[in-house]
Design a protein around this motif. Structure first.
Motif, PDB file in Angstrom:
ATOM      1  N   CYS A 197       3.324  -9.450  -7.034  1.00 32.76           N
ATOM      2  CA  CYS A 197       3.079  -8.224  -6.295  1.00 32.76           C
ATOM      3  C   CYS A 197       1.691  -8.314  -5.707  1.00 32.76           C
ATOM      4  N   HIS A 212      -1.646  -5.629 -10.366  1.00 32.57           N
ATOM      5  CA  HIS A 212      -0.346  -5.465 -11.002  1.00 32.57           C
ATOM      6  C   HIS A 212       0.465  -6.732 -10.927  1.00 32.57           C
ATOM      7  N   SER A 258       5.944  -3.913  -9.660  1.00 31.36           N
ATOM      8  CA  SER A 258       5.837  -2.700  -8.857  1.00 31.36           C
ATOM      9  C   SER A 258       6.853  -1.698  -9.400  1.00 31.36           C
ATOM     10  N   HIS A 310       0.497   0.446  -4.854  1.00 36.93           N
ATOM     11  CA  HIS A 310       1.068   1.162  -5.974  1.00 36.93           C
ATOM     12  C   HIS A 310       2.424   1.708  -5.601  1.00 36.93           C
ATOM     13  N   GLY A 311       3.458   1.403  -6.341  1.00 39.69           N
ATOM     14  CA  GLY A 311       4.809   1.903  -6.056  1.00 39.69           C
ATOM     15  C   GLY A 311       4.860   3.385  -6.327  1.00 39.69           C
TER      16      GLY A 311
END
Lengths: 270, 255
Positions: B249, B234, B237, B254-255
C-alpha cells in the motif's frame, strides 16, 4: 362548647400545616433534581405505583405506609436496572407502567369487598385528616430525607451536571442514581396522604420550576423551591379550610398561582 | 525510551450489535509521554478512550491502570441542562470542593480567569473547552486525556491550545493522551502517534516541521512551530466497510 370545637379544629389544622410544610421542605431539593434530570415522568410513574402498594398492603395485611414504600422502592430499583441496560425507559413505557400499576391497584382494591378504602383520599390526598401518629412519621421521614440530601448533595449534583465526568472522577453514578430514586420513593410514600398520588409530582416540580427564575446556584434553587413549596402548602390549606375544596388540588392550584406570579414578573438577569 | 507504563489496554475488542468497533487493541501508555491518537471518523478513537477511562466495558480484553492513577479527562463537549443554574466556579467546585484559590489558579493556567463567575450556559465552545480543561487540571492528574481538543477551533486557537498543553505537561510532569481530528498534523511535542482504524494501523514518531519552508509559508512560523507531520506507513488498506485488505500500500493513504 364552641371553644372545645375551635381547639380541636386548630389542632388538626396545625398537624396539617406541619405535615405539609415538612413535605414541602423535602420536595424542594428533590423536585430540583427531578427538574434537572428530567425525571418528571419517572416521578409520576413511582407515584402512580403507590396505589398498587396500597392494595398489596391491604391484600397482605401489611402497614400501608410500609407497603407503599416497598412498592415504590421495588419499582425504582426496576427502573434504574432498566436504565443501566441502556434500555432507557421511553415516555411510552413509563406511561404504560404508571397507568398499569395504578389500574392494577384500583382493580385489586375493588375485588376486596370486605375492605373499604377511601380512594379519593389516596388519589387526591386528605391533608386535613392527618393524625398525630401520621405527623410523627412524616416529620421523622422528612428529617431523615433532608439529612440524606445534605449528605449526598455534592455527588448527586456531580452526576446531574455530567455523568461521564462524574464517573471518571470516581463517583459511582449508578449508586447515586439509585439513592436519588429511593429518596423520591420515600417522599412519595410520605406525601401521598397530603396531596395524593396523582399530584405529588406537581408539588415537586412546580416550586422547583418557579425557583429556577430566582436562583443563581443549584443550592439557591433547592432552597427557594422549598420555600415556595411551603407557601403553596399554606395557601392550599387556607383555601381548603376556607371554602372546603379538596386539599391536594388546592395546594397545586396555590403552587400554580405562585409559578405564574414569578414568571409574570419581568426578568432582570439570570 | 524506557518509561514505566501508566496504563495498558490488553487485547481490547469492542463489538456493538453487529459492528466491530475495536479489534484486538494492544496499547501501552507510558509515563511522561504525549501520545496522539489519530484516525478517520468512526475509527473507534472515542470508544478506545472510553474503554480506557472505564466508561465502557470492552467485549473482550482487559484494561490495566497503575494503582492510584489520577486521570484528568477533557471531553469534546458536554451538555448541561439549562434548568440547572451553574456558574463556572460552581462547575469546577462540584463535587470535590476545591478552594477558590485552587480554582482561580486552574483558570489562570488555561487562560480563562475571566470566566470565573460566568454562567456555564453562556460560554462559547472555546470557553467551555477551557473550563473543561481547568476541571481536568484541578484533579492534579498523572494522565491527561483530551478528546479532540482543537476540533472546530481556528488556527490561532489551535496553536495557543497546543502551546498550553505542552507547557502544562512540562510544568506538571503529567502524561497526555490526545485524540486528534487531523489525520496528518499533530501537536509538535507529541512523542508517539498511534493511527487507529478499528485496529492499530501504524504507529511511530512525528517529524517537526518548524524549519520546513513549505509549512512556514503555509501556516506562518509560529503556527508551524507547534505542528508536526506524521507519515503513515501502512501495509494494508481498508475497504469501504472498514475491513482490512492486505497488500502493498502506498505510505500515507488512508482507506
Amino acid at each position: 362548647m364552641a371553644t372545645v370545637v375551635e381547639m380541636s379544629m386548630a389542632d388538626f389544622l396545625l398537624y396539617a400545616l406541619l405535615a405539609g410544610v415538612a413535605v414541602a421542605l423535602v420536595s424542594g431539593p428533590l423536585g430540583a433534581f427531578v427538574v434537572w434530570r428530567r425525571m418528571a415522568y419517572f416521578g409520576d410513574t413511582l407515584a402512580h405505583s403507590a396505589l398498587l402498594g396500597i392494595s398489596l398492603g391491604v391484600l397482605f395485611d401489611i402497614n400501608l405506609n410500609l407497603a407503599v414504600v416497598l412498592c415504590c422502592v421495588a419499582l425504582a430499583v426496576g427502573l434504574v436496572a432498566m436504565q443501566r441496560q441502556q434500555w432507557v425507559p421511553t415516555d411510552t413505557l413509563l406511561g404504560i407502567m404508571a397507568h398499569s400499576s395504578l389500574s392494577l391497584g384500583l382493580v385489586a382494591v375493588s375485588l376486596l369487598d370486605n375492605v373499604r378504602i377511601d380512594l379519593q383520599a389516596y388519589l387526591f390526598g386528605d391533608l386535613l385528616a392527618i393524625t398525630p401518629e401520621d405527623l410523627q412519621w412524616i416529620l421523622l421521614g422528612a428529617v431523615t430525607v433532608l439529612l440524606m440530601i445534605y449528605w449526598l448533595w455534592q455527588p448527586l449534583l456531580a452526576i446531574t451536571i455530567n455523568e461521564e465526568l462524574a464517573q471518571v472522577e470516581g463517583i459511582s453514578v449508578a449508586r447515586y442514581r439509585l439513592a436519588l430514586m429511593l429518596l423520591i420513593a420515600m417522599v412519595i410514600a410520605g406525601a401521598m396522604k397530603l396531596v395524593g398520588v396523582l399530584l405529588i409530582t406537581a408539588l415537586m416540580i412546580m416550586p422547583a420550576a418557579a425557583a429556577r427564575r430566582l436562583a443563581n446556584t443549584p443550592e439557591q434553587m433547592a432552597i427557594f423551591a422549598s420555600l415556595l413549596g411551603t407557601l403553596a402548602v399554606c395557601g392550599g390549606i387556607a383555601l381548603s379550610w376556607l371554602i372546603d375544596t379538596p386539599a391536594g388540588p388546592s395546594v397545586v392550584v396555590s403552587a400554580l398561582a405562585i409559578f405564574i406570579l414569578i414568571f409574570a414578573t419581568p426578568r432582570r438577569s439570570r | 525510551m524506557a518509561h514505566a507504563d501508566l496504563a495498558r489496554l490488553e487485547n481490547i475488542s469492542v463489538k456493538v450489535g453487529n459492528k466491530q468497533i475495536l479489534s484486538s487493541i494492544n496499547l501501552p501508555l507510558h509515563d511522561d509521554c504525549i501520545t496522539t491518537l489519530i484516525g478517520p471518523n468512526g475509527a473507534g478513537k472515542s470508544t478506545l478512550v472510553k474503554v480506557l477511562l472505564r466508561l465502557m466495558k470492552p467485549t473482550e480484553g482487559k484494561v490495566w491502570t497503575r494503582p492510584n492513577l489520577r486521570i484528568g479527562y477533557m471531553p469534546q463537549k458536554i451538555q448541561i441542562d439549562r434548568t440547572l443554574p451553574l456558574n463556572v466556579k460552581h462547575f469546577l467546585q462540584t463535587p470535590h470542593g476545591y478552594s477558590r484559590t485552587e480554582i482561580e489558579a486552574a483558570l489562570v493556567d488555561v487562560g480563562a480567569s475571566h470566566l470565573l463567575n460566568y454562567s456555564i450556559h453562556d460560554l462559547s465552545g472555546g470557553e467551555m473547552q477551557r473550563a473543561l480543561l481547568a476541571r481536568a487540571l484541578l484533579r492534579k492528574p498523572d494522565l491527561l486525556v483530551l478528546d479532540e481538543p482543537v476540533q472546530g477551533v481556528d488556527i490561532n486557537g489551535q496553536t495557543e491550545l497546543y502551546k498550553l498543553i505542552t507547557e502544562i505537561r512540562k510544568r506538571r510532569r503529567c502524561s497526555v493522551l490526545m485524540i486528534s481530528h487531523d489525520l496528518h498534523l499533530v501537536m509538535a511535542s507529541t512523542d508517539h502517534v498511534i493511527c487507529l482504524n478499528t485496529h492499530v494501523c501504524c504507529s511511530g514518531h512525528p517529524e517537526t516541521v518548524s524549519a520546513d519552508p513549505a509549512y512556514i509559508e503555509l501556516f506562518g512560523a509560529s503556527h508551524a512551530a507547534t505542528l508536526a507531520l506524521y507519515n503513515h506507513h501502512h501495509n494494508h488498506s481498508h475497504d469501504l466497510h472498514g475491513d482490512v485488505v492486505h497488500g502493498d500500500c502506498c505510505g500515507d493513504e488512508h482507506g
